[in-house]
Design an enzyme around this catalytic site. Structure first.
Site, PDB file in Angstrom:
ATOM      1  N   TYR A 142       0.858  -1.182   0.000  1.00 35.65           N
ATOM      2  CA  TYR A 142       0.000   0.000   0.000  1.00 35.65           C
ATOM      3  C   TYR A 142       0.895   1.232   0.000  1.00 35.65           C
ATOM      4  CZ  TYR A 142      -3.497   3.431   1.555  1.00 35.65           C
ATOM      5  OH  TYR A 142      -4.325   4.528   1.659  1.00 35.65           O
ATOM      6  N   ASP A 237       9.523   2.849  -0.616  1.00 34.52           N
ATOM      7  CA  ASP A 237       8.474   3.529   0.150  1.00 34.52           C
ATOM      8  C   ASP A 237       8.704   3.203   1.630  1.00 34.52           C
ATOM      9  OD1 ASP A 237       4.802   3.538   0.169  1.00 34.52           O
ATOM     10  OD2 ASP A 237       6.314   4.479   1.442  1.00 34.52           O
ATOM     11  N   LYS A 265       4.750   9.932   8.404  1.00 35.00           N
ATOM     12  CA  LYS A 265       4.495   9.476   9.771  1.00 35.00           C
ATOM     13  C   LYS A 265       5.476  10.021  10.817  1.00 35.00           C
ATOM     14  CE  LYS A 265       2.192   5.435   7.847  1.00 35.00           C
ATOM     15  NZ  LYS A 265       0.826   5.299   8.361  1.00 35.00           N
TER      16      LYS A 265
HETATM   17  P1  KE4 Z   1      -0.796   8.459   4.224  1.00 30.08           P
HETATM   18  O1  KE4 Z   1      -1.311   9.099   2.952  1.00 30.08           O
HETATM   19  O2  KE4 Z   1      -1.863   7.637   4.924  1.00 30.08           O
HETATM   20  O3  KE4 Z   1      -0.102   9.466   5.144  1.00 30.08           O
HETATM   21  O4  KE4 Z   1       0.386   7.444   3.794  1.00 30.08           O
HETATM   22  C1  KE4 Z   1       0.126   6.475   2.829  1.00 30.08           C
HETATM   23  C2  KE4 Z   1       1.121   5.332   2.974  1.00 30.08           C
HETATM   24  C3  KE4 Z   1       2.159   5.240   2.062  1.00 30.08           C
HETATM   25  N1  KE4 Z   1       3.079   4.259   2.149  1.00 30.08           N
HETATM   26  C4  KE4 Z   1       3.011   3.325   3.127  1.00 30.08           C
HETATM   27  C5  KE4 Z   1       4.037   2.246   3.187  1.00 30.08           C
HETATM   28  C6  KE4 Z   1       1.970   3.376   4.090  1.00 30.08           C
HETATM   29  O5  KE4 Z   1       1.901   2.427   5.061  1.00 30.08           O
HETATM   30  C7  KE4 Z   1       1.010   4.405   4.023  1.00 30.08           C
HETATM   31  C8  KE4 Z   1      -0.138   4.516   4.991  1.00 30.08           C
HETATM   32  N2  KE4 Z   1      -0.191   3.551   6.032  1.00 30.08           N
HETATM   33  C9  KE4 Z   1      -1.522   3.163   6.460  1.00 30.08           C
HETATM   34  C10 KE4 Z   1      -1.377   2.157   7.604  1.00 30.08           C
HETATM   35  N3  KE4 Z   1      -1.033   0.876   7.108  1.00 30.08           N
HETATM   36  C11 KE4 Z   1      -2.363   4.347   6.821  1.00 30.08           C
HETATM   37  C12 KE4 Z   1      -3.503   4.097   7.775  1.00 30.08           C
HETATM   38  C13 KE4 Z   1      -4.771   4.681   7.213  1.00 30.08           C
HETATM   39  O6  KE4 Z   1      -4.994   4.572   5.973  1.00 30.08           O
HETATM   40  O7  KE4 Z   1      -5.559   5.217   8.029  1.00 30.08           O
END
Ligand code: KE4
Length: 427
Positions: A142, A237, A265
């Site tokens: 993801y 990533d 994060k």
């Molecule tokens: P955000 O757009 O949610 O800040 O980041 C996206 C993203 C990009 N790359 C990786 C490896 C990530 O894990 C994420 C987002 N992580 C999820 C948790 N597994 C976000 C939680 C959510 O969607 O509320």
């Protein structure tokens, strides 16, 4: 009616699914999510007055635990000076210099407001730099919810059975090649079938959005070699693993130099943030220097920068990574003992402070094996842990996070709760 249930009922009337991010919804867990009233250190307190040892950690940012004094004070002091200016600020330079110092592959970095913006910008940059249209990603990984990357996506998309989101035009999805993780032959075949067409590979070097699992020995090095050979970019990533798996993320632990890295994060200390960075010759293609446009009203926001910088500085000052490893090893030893005592041959994966218990006896090396878990067992385990005051990820397609604020007593209480939860699965 419990306060959280009342809040959830109100929320569902005005917010889709009652949440501002799907994975928070506790869907398929047959109960409403609890609403948090406050959090400090390793603990959350719900609106119902329940206290939980927290292993979600706001999905990664809370590496020092919740509301660490250094971060709260940094945000308070920054806020007193102003909230946002739309001009450059000193703290953005301090943050960029810190990121470049800690992650040697990053010679220049651009801040964004989320991990999604970071990865979306990174693949646009890869396409702009190479002039090629195709991107490779891996099933179950993801990278946020931009159109090109919401193809066979993990995390909430997988949890809710929408790995290929509606609304993404076929023509856009067709430009993303989805391959199985940990299978070099599939990558070789993709390059052979699309010579000169692949702009880059974006990969979670340690996948954490279909549960948490690890690359087979040599897989990441293989990706580095083949992208070099094929003139494609390697994009790590590290939105979740950056500054957590090591001071320089997975790339620092493996000694691999990707062309671009995405972050998020932890560098925001819990405030909205993302970043992409890497080789100077590539980053200099980004506007206003180059032709690849990328922008954001609140990119490099002074409060998010102050929070993230304070967090990184405290992590470095205390060398928090040693504590994370010690706590992680203690948890792993206890969980493996509990699995043995319950005679449940389930799979447990961990690296440092990131971990996942899969409800399958198969080894987990990709989305397919991660998906063999028994959801009913997962749900019963999750609910039992919650009843015992331990909050673990409300989906089997997520990662658990330990913070430096977790105590040995927290870990021991968690192991005790897991032992009881696992024994109840046998009943
Ligand atoms: P955000 O757009 O949610 O800040 O980041 C996206 C993203 C990009 N790359 C990786 C490896 C990530 O894990 C994420 C987002 N992580 C999820 C948790 N597994 C976000 C939680 C959510 O969607 O509320």
């Amino acid at each position: 009616m419990p306060v959280s249930e009342d809040l959830f009922a109100r929320a569902c009337r005005v917010i889709p699914g009652g949440v501002n991010s799907p994975v928070r919804a506790f869907r398929k867990l047959e109960r409403a999510p609890f609403f948090v009233a406050s959090a400090h250190g390793s603990h959350l307190v719900s609106e119902d007055g329940c206290e939980y040892i927290d292993y979600v950690g706001t999905w990664g940012p809370a590496i020092l635990g919740h509301a660490p004094d250094c971060v709260v004070q940094a945000v308070q002091q920054a806020a007193a000076r102003g909230l946002s200016y739309g001009t450059p600020t000193r703290v953005e330079v301090d943050m960029a210099e810190t990121v470049c110092r800690l992650v040697p592959s990053i010679q220049k970095v651009r801040m964004t407001n989320s991990g999604t913006e970071a990865t979306m910008s990174a693949i646009r940059l890869a396409r702009g730099f190479t002039g090629r249209p195709l991107i490779i990603k891996f099933a179950g990984c993801y990278h946020g919810h931009s159109d090109s990357l919401l193809v066979a996506a993990g995390s909430g998309a997988l949890t809710h059975g929408e790995p290929d989101s509606a609304g993404v035009p076929r023509e856009v999805a067709a430009l993303t090649l989805v391959l199985p993780y940990n299978q070099p032959e599939a990558v070789r075949r993709a390059f052979a079938e699309h010579p000169g067409q692949i702009a880059g590979i974006i990969v979670e070097p340690y996948p954490g959005n279909a549960g948490f699992y690890l690359p087979r020995p040599g897989f990441l090095e293989f990706l580095r070699d083949i992208t070099e050979k094929e003139g494609a970019l390697l994009i790590f990533d590290e939105v979740m693993t950056g500054f957590r798996i090591s001071p320089a993320g997975v790339q620092g632990k493996h000694g691999i130099t990707p062309d671009l890295t995405t972050l998020g994060k932890i560098i925001g200390g819990g405030l909205p943030v993302g970043a992409f960075g890497g080789r100077q010759d590539i980053m200099d293609c980004v506007s206003p220097l180059g032709a690849v446009y990328q922008a954001g009203t609140l990119s490099g926001n002074p409060l998010a920068m102050a929070a993230g910088l304070a967090q990184l500085q405290e992590l470095e000052r205390t060398q928090g990574w040693q504590r994370l490893e010690s706590l992680g090893a203690r948890l792993e030893e206890g969980i493996r003992r509990a699995l043995h005592d319950a005679r449940l041959p389930l799979t447990f994966k961990r690296s440092g402070s990131m971990f996942c218990l899969f409800f399958t006896s198969q080894d987990v090396v990709d989305l397919q094996t991660a998906s063999t878990g028994d959801f009913g067992m997962f749900r019963r385990f999750f609910l039992s842990m919650l009843e015992q005051g331990v909050f673990t990820a409300p989906s089997p397609y997520e990662t658990g996070f330990i913070s430096t604020a977790h105590s040995e007593d927290d870990i021991d209480a968690t192991i005790h709760a897991a032992t009881r939860a696992l024994l109840s699965l046998r009943a």
